[in-house]
Design an enzyme around this catalytic site. Structure first.
Site, PDB file in Angstrom:
ATOM      1  N   GLY A 151     -26.474 -18.467 -17.315  1.00  0.00           N
ATOM      2  CA  GLY A 151     -25.907 -17.436 -16.443  1.00  0.00           C
ATOM      3  C   GLY A 151     -26.610 -17.336 -15.102  1.00  0.00           C
ATOM      4  CB  THR A 201     -15.486 -27.149  -0.995  1.00  0.00           C
ATOM      5  OG1 THR A 201     -16.674 -27.546  -1.688  1.00  0.00           O
ATOM      6  CG2 THR A 201     -15.854 -26.489   0.305  1.00  0.00           C
ATOM      7  CE1 TYR A 254     -15.741 -20.393  -8.718  1.00  0.00           C
ATOM      8  CE2 TYR A 254     -13.773 -20.366 -10.078  1.00  0.00           C
ATOM      9  CZ  TYR A 254     -14.731 -21.060  -9.388  1.00  0.00           C
ATOM     10  OH  TYR A 254     -14.692 -22.438  -9.337  1.00  0.00           O
ATOM     11  CB  SER A 311     -20.970 -23.559 -18.994  1.00  0.00           C
ATOM     12  OG  SER A 311     -21.377 -22.240 -18.849  1.00  0.00           O
ATOM     13  CG  ASP A 351     -20.346 -26.461 -12.011  1.00  0.00           C
ATOM     14  OD1 ASP A 351     -20.599 -26.719 -10.824  1.00  0.00           O
ATOM     15  OD2 ASP A 351     -20.033 -25.323 -12.408  1.00  0.00           O
TER      16      ASP A 351
HETATM   17  C1  GLA Z   1     -18.962 -22.464 -10.021  1.00  0.00           C
HETATM   18  C2  GLA Z   1     -17.815 -23.353 -10.519  1.00  0.00           C
HETATM   19  C3  GLA Z   1     -17.693 -24.616  -9.658  1.00  0.00           C
HETATM   20  C4  GLA Z   1     -17.631 -24.267  -8.174  1.00  0.00           C
HETATM   21  C5  GLA Z   1     -18.759 -23.294  -7.799  1.00  0.00           C
HETATM   22  C6  GLA Z   1     -18.644 -22.809  -6.377  1.00  0.00           C
HETATM   23  O1  GLA Z   1     -20.175 -23.134 -10.224  1.00  0.00           O
HETATM   24  O2  GLA Z   1     -18.043 -23.724 -11.851  1.00  0.00           O
HETATM   25  O3  GLA Z   1     -16.571 -25.364 -10.066  1.00  0.00           O
HETATM   26  O4  GLA Z   1     -16.380 -23.745  -7.839  1.00  0.00           O
HETATM   27  O5  GLA Z   1     -18.783 -22.163  -8.645  1.00  0.00           O
HETATM   28  O6  GLA Z   1     -18.849 -23.845  -5.488  1.00  0.00           O
END
Ligand code: GLA
Length: 393
Positions: free
Chosen positions: A127, A41, A228, A133, A179
């Site tokens: 990972g 989201t 992604y 990261s 994140d």
């Molecule tokens: C990864 C991306 C985040 C987010 C999630 C899915 O962790 O780094 O920004 O998009 O996937 O919610």
């Protein structure tokens, strides 16, 4: 004395003394994260509800009088260096690029940095969908800021944005803001409701009766980055098609379930399903905050289960391993709900658990998950921890 002063920090300081023959002056920390709900989201301008973890990346350091950066990574057993005036992608030291990207991002913001000698070490599994990261980027941001005497000049949300920019533009991963934001701004015993459009945020107290168990599938995430980007493109396509009927929408954040159903005919089936996940997931995040605030953990669990199903069936980012992990967790007594967390395709699942039942959930994972997958998992029992910090040692 640093509040981070424990055995891990002590080892880091010893390592520093051996490498650089003097003592470090500062320590910075950036935690990993687990997202409770609100998956895929963030890049749709939506809502997320992550917590910061105790597991973190730590950097001990000393400022230098020039613009050289010398770093030793304990986990990689490698040294790397660069000049702040000649930052360029290093294909031989991928871990160093997060640090370089962060330095560049801060300088582009007008913060003049100084070189540092540093030792970095982390215990966020790499990972695995727990944001190692982002933890490294945020720990690096604070290492550079404190070394340059610039601690406190940037707001937390701004640091998160600069870290996201480092990852998007320097490292080359097209992630959203979640994140870095939670690594920067998390708080012990709280989840953080983040509005990924306005970057407003609200702490959501985690009830005493809520514990978290994370199951690491340890399954390869090889599809993760291509899928992604594909999902991001599908969401953008969905917005474009819906705009023909709803000209005011800018992102899927602006679409309600009712609107999506009313204009379903505009969308190919796969795009409709991706949109349905995002639109319903945003609604679940807000419902989940209400449920936490009413201490209704059964409802939180139900929403987590629904989130997993939606990620599995509509967004198509689960995997055999993740489904097996979630099934093992759900089969254990005391588990309110469970779902994949992070981007998907492997990595981790998170379960909300009654305190005292964490071990039962772990036992269920170790009993059932390897039978289904032939993979030996890892399990972390955790609580919501504080976000980033930096201080003198
Ligand atoms: C990864 C991306 C985040 C987010 C999630 C899915 O962790 O780094 O920004 O998009 O996937 O919610």
């Amino acid at each position: 004395m640093s509040t981070l002063f424990d055995d891990r920090t002590e080892e880091l300081i010893q390592e520093y003394r051996q490498r650089f023959e003097e003592s470090p002056l500062f320590i910075s920390r950036g935690p990993g994260r687990v997202n409770l709900i609100g998956e895929h989201t963030d890049y749709n301008d939506g809502f997320v509800l992550p917590v910061a973890l105790k597991r973190d990346v730590r950097i001990v350091l000393r400022p230098r009088s020039d613009r050289q950066v010398r770093v030793y990574s304990v986990e990689f057993g490698e040294s790397g260096s660069f000049d702040l005036d000649a930052v360029r992608f290093n294909p031989d030291r991928l871990w160093l690029n997060y640090i370089q990207g962060m330095a560049q991002s801060l300088e582009e913001e007008g913060i003049r940095l100084v070189g540092i000698d540093a030792v970095v070490s982390g215990n966020v599994p790499r990972g695995s969908g727990l944001s190692s990261s982002a933890a490294l980027e945020i720990a690096s941001a604070h290492a550079f800021l404190i070394a340059a005497g610039q601690n406190g000049v940037l707001s937390g949300p701004r640091i998160a944005q600069l870290a996201q920019r480092a990852e998007n533009q320097f490292v080359g991963v097209n992630c959203g803001i979640m994140d870095q934001f939670i690594s920067e701004l998390g708080r012990a015993n709280h989840a953080l409701l983040i509005d990924c459009r306005s970057l407003e945020y609200r702490l959501v107290s985690m009830p005493e009766e809520a514990a978290l168990v994370i199951g690491n599938t340890r399954a390869s995430r090889s599809l993760a980055s291509s899928a992604y980007n594909e999902r991001r493109a599908e969401c953008e396509q969905g917005v474009k098609l819906l705009q023909t009927a709803l000209p005011d929408i800018r992102a899927l954040r602006d679409v309600t379930s009712e609107q999506l159903e009313a204009h379903r005919a505009l969308l190919p089936q796969n795009i409709y399903q991706r949109c349905r996940h995002v639109v319903s997931e945003n609604e679940r995040v807000l419902q989940c905050v209400d449920a936490f605030e009413c201490n209704d953990l059964d409802e939180v669990g139900r929403l987590m289960d629904a989130s997993h199903k939606s990620l599995r069936d509509d967004y198509l980012v689960s995997s055999v391993a993740l489904d097996a992990m979630v099934a093992a967790m759900r089969g254990a007594e005391g588990c309110y709900g469970a779902r994949l967390t992070g981007a998907g395709f492997g990595g981790c699942a998170v379960a909300l658990v009654k305190p005292g039942h964490e071990q039962a959930v772990a036992d269920a994972i170790f009993e059932h998950y390897p039978k289904a997958t032939n993979i030996w998992p890892e399990v972390y029992m955790t609580k919501a921890a504080d976000g980033a910090s930096a201080e003198a040692i």
